[in-house]
Design a protein around this motif. Structure first.
Motif, PDB file in Angstrom:
ATOM      1  N   GLN A   1      -3.077   5.516  -8.684  1.00 28.17           N
ATOM      2  CA  GLN A   1      -3.818   4.682  -7.771  1.00 28.17           C
ATOM      3  C   GLN A   1      -2.845   3.812  -6.990  1.00 28.17           C
ATOM      4  O   GLN A   1      -1.674   3.722  -7.326  1.00 28.17           O
ATOM      5  CB  GLN A   1      -4.836   3.831  -8.524  1.00 28.17           C
ATOM      6  N   ARG A   2      -3.345   3.228  -5.945  1.00 28.79           N
ATOM      7  CA  ARG A   2      -2.536   2.296  -5.169  1.00 28.79           C
ATOM      8  C   ARG A   2      -2.586   0.934  -5.850  1.00 28.79           C
ATOM      9  O   ARG A   2      -3.567   0.592  -6.487  1.00 28.79           O
ATOM     10  CB  ARG A   2      -3.052   2.169  -3.755  1.00 28.79           C
ATOM     11  N   ILE A   3      -1.542   0.172  -5.638  1.00 28.61           N
ATOM     12  CA  ILE A   3      -1.546  -1.189  -6.177  1.00 28.61           C
ATOM     13  C   ILE A   3      -2.570  -2.035  -5.436  1.00 28.61           C
ATOM     14  O   ILE A   3      -3.250  -2.862  -6.014  1.00 28.61           O
ATOM     15  CB  ILE A   3      -0.138  -1.807  -6.083  1.00 28.61           C
ATOM     16  N   SER A   4      -2.684  -1.792  -4.154  1.00 26.28           N
ATOM     17  CA  SER A   4      -3.645  -2.570  -3.342  1.00 26.28           C
ATOM     18  C   SER A   4      -4.890  -1.741  -3.092  1.00 26.28           C
ATOM     19  O   SER A   4      -4.939  -0.548  -3.362  1.00 26.28           O
ATOM     20  CB  SER A   4      -3.002  -2.945  -2.010  1.00 26.28           C
ATOM     21  N   ASP A   5      -5.872  -2.369  -2.535  1.00 25.53           N
ATOM     22  CA  ASP A   5      -7.105  -1.673  -2.167  1.00 25.53           C
ATOM     23  C   ASP A   5      -7.017  -1.098  -0.767  1.00 25.53           C
ATOM     24  O   ASP A   5      -7.996  -0.587  -0.251  1.00 25.53           O
ATOM     25  CB  ASP A   5      -8.291  -2.627  -2.241  1.00 25.53           C
ATOM     26  N   ASN A   6      -5.865  -1.188  -0.132  1.00 26.66           N
ATOM     27  CA  ASN A   6      -5.679  -0.692   1.246  1.00 26.66           C
ATOM     28  C   ASN A   6      -5.449   0.792   1.255  1.00 26.66           C
ATOM     29  O   ASN A   6      -4.354   1.267   1.456  1.00 26.66           O
ATOM     30  CB  ASN A   6      -4.503  -1.400   1.917  1.00 26.66           C
ATOM     31  N   ASP A   7      -6.454   1.574   1.059  1.00 26.96           N
ATOM     32  CA  ASP A   7      -6.320   3.035   1.033  1.00 26.96           C
ATOM     33  C   ASP A   7      -6.624   3.586   2.389  1.00 26.96           C
ATOM     34  O   ASP A   7      -7.464   4.116   2.823  1.00 26.96           O
ATOM     35  CB  ASP A   7      -7.200   3.607  -0.061  1.00 26.96           C
TER      36      ASP A   7
ATOM     37  N   GLU B   1       0.809  -1.226   0.000  1.00 28.78           N
ATOM     38  CA  GLU B   1       0.000   0.000   0.000  1.00 28.78           C
ATOM     39  C   GLU B   1       0.841   1.274   0.000  1.00 28.78           C
ATOM     40  O   GLU B   1       0.302   2.370  -0.108  1.00 28.78           O
ATOM     41  CB  GLU B   1      -0.989   0.014   1.166  1.00 28.78           C
ATOM     42  N   ASP B   2       2.162   1.123   0.080  1.00 28.29           N
ATOM     43  CA  ASP B   2       3.056   2.276   0.048  1.00 28.29           C
ATOM     44  C   ASP B   2       3.455   2.686  -1.371  1.00 28.29           C
ATOM     45  O   ASP B   2       4.249   3.602  -1.546  1.00 28.29           O
ATOM     46  CB  ASP B   2       4.331   1.987   0.860  1.00 28.29           C
ATOM     47  N   TYR B   3       2.919   2.017  -2.354  1.00 29.17           N
ATOM     48  CA  TYR B   3       3.260   2.316  -3.750  1.00 29.17           C
ATOM     49  C   TYR B   3       2.086   2.952  -4.483  1.00 29.17           C
ATOM     50  O   TYR B   3       0.934   2.571  -4.289  1.00 29.17           O
ATOM     51  CB  TYR B   3       3.622   1.029  -4.500  1.00 29.17           C
ATOM     52  N   LEU B   4       2.423   3.906  -5.340  1.00 31.19           N
ATOM     53  CA  LEU B   4       1.466   4.442  -6.302  1.00 31.19           C
ATOM     54  C   LEU B   4       1.841   3.897  -7.667  1.00 31.19           C
ATOM     55  O   LEU B   4       2.998   3.569  -7.937  1.00 31.19           O
ATOM     56  CB  LEU B   4       1.536   5.968  -6.367  1.00 31.19           C
ATOM     57  N   ILE B   5       0.861   3.838  -8.538  1.00 29.69           N
ATOM     58  CA  ILE B   5       1.101   3.434  -9.906  1.00 29.69           C
ATOM     59  C   ILE B   5       0.336   4.395 -10.814  1.00 29.69           C
ATOM     60  O   ILE B   5      -0.743   4.864 -10.465  1.00 29.69           O
ATOM     61  CB  ILE B   5       0.672   1.966 -10.140  1.00 29.69           C
TER      62      ILE B   5
END
Length: 139
Positions: A133-139, A84-88
């Motif tokens: 967006q985040r790679i995961s849904d953990n926003d 969740e620390d990554y943006l794409i």
């Protein structure tokens, strides 16, 4: 869209616009990654109170040739980042000014951009931000 990213864009986009106005185009028209790095350095800096996004460690995936898609992975400066620390974000590119946004904006000019070019660079930057967006849904 990620609310923290949009908030930072609204608060800091003037810094990016100032950069475009005061920097020769040759500094940032060689790649979309360069513009994205400036977005991260000047505008979208913080993930939270503890971590910042790291413009120096952006990874580019580009399996195209004369045209294609570039995918950008933007980490934070966190030691051992979590997913969740990554943006794409991503962009499409082409091989000529008729099919590539960045080449079209620059055209055959060099030096400092004119007002219309600055507006177009800002729109290009906004599109990169809007696709984040985040790679995961953990926003």
């Amino acid at each position: 869209m990620i609310q923290e990213v949009i908030k930072q864009w609204d608060e800091n986009k003037y810094k990016l616009e100032h950069y475009f106005c005061t920097t020769k185009q040759e500094e940032y028209t060689d790649s979309y990654k360069t513009i994205l790095q400036k977005i991260i350095e000047l505008v979208i800096t913080n993930k939270c109170n503890h971590y910042q996004y790291d413009a120096t460690k952006i990874t580019v995936v580009d399996d195209g040739d004369y045209q294609g898609t570039q995918i950008f992975l933007i980490p934070t400066n966190r030691y051992k980042p979590n997913i969740e620390d990554y943006l794409i974000t991503h962009t499409y590119y082409g091989s000529c000014s008729g099919c590539d946004t960045l080449m079209s904006i620059k055209g055959f000019s060099s030096g400092y951009p004119n007002g219309e070019q600055v507006k177009k660079y800002m729109i290009l930057a906004l599109h990169l931000v809007q696709k984040m967006q985040r790679i995961s849904d953990n926003d």
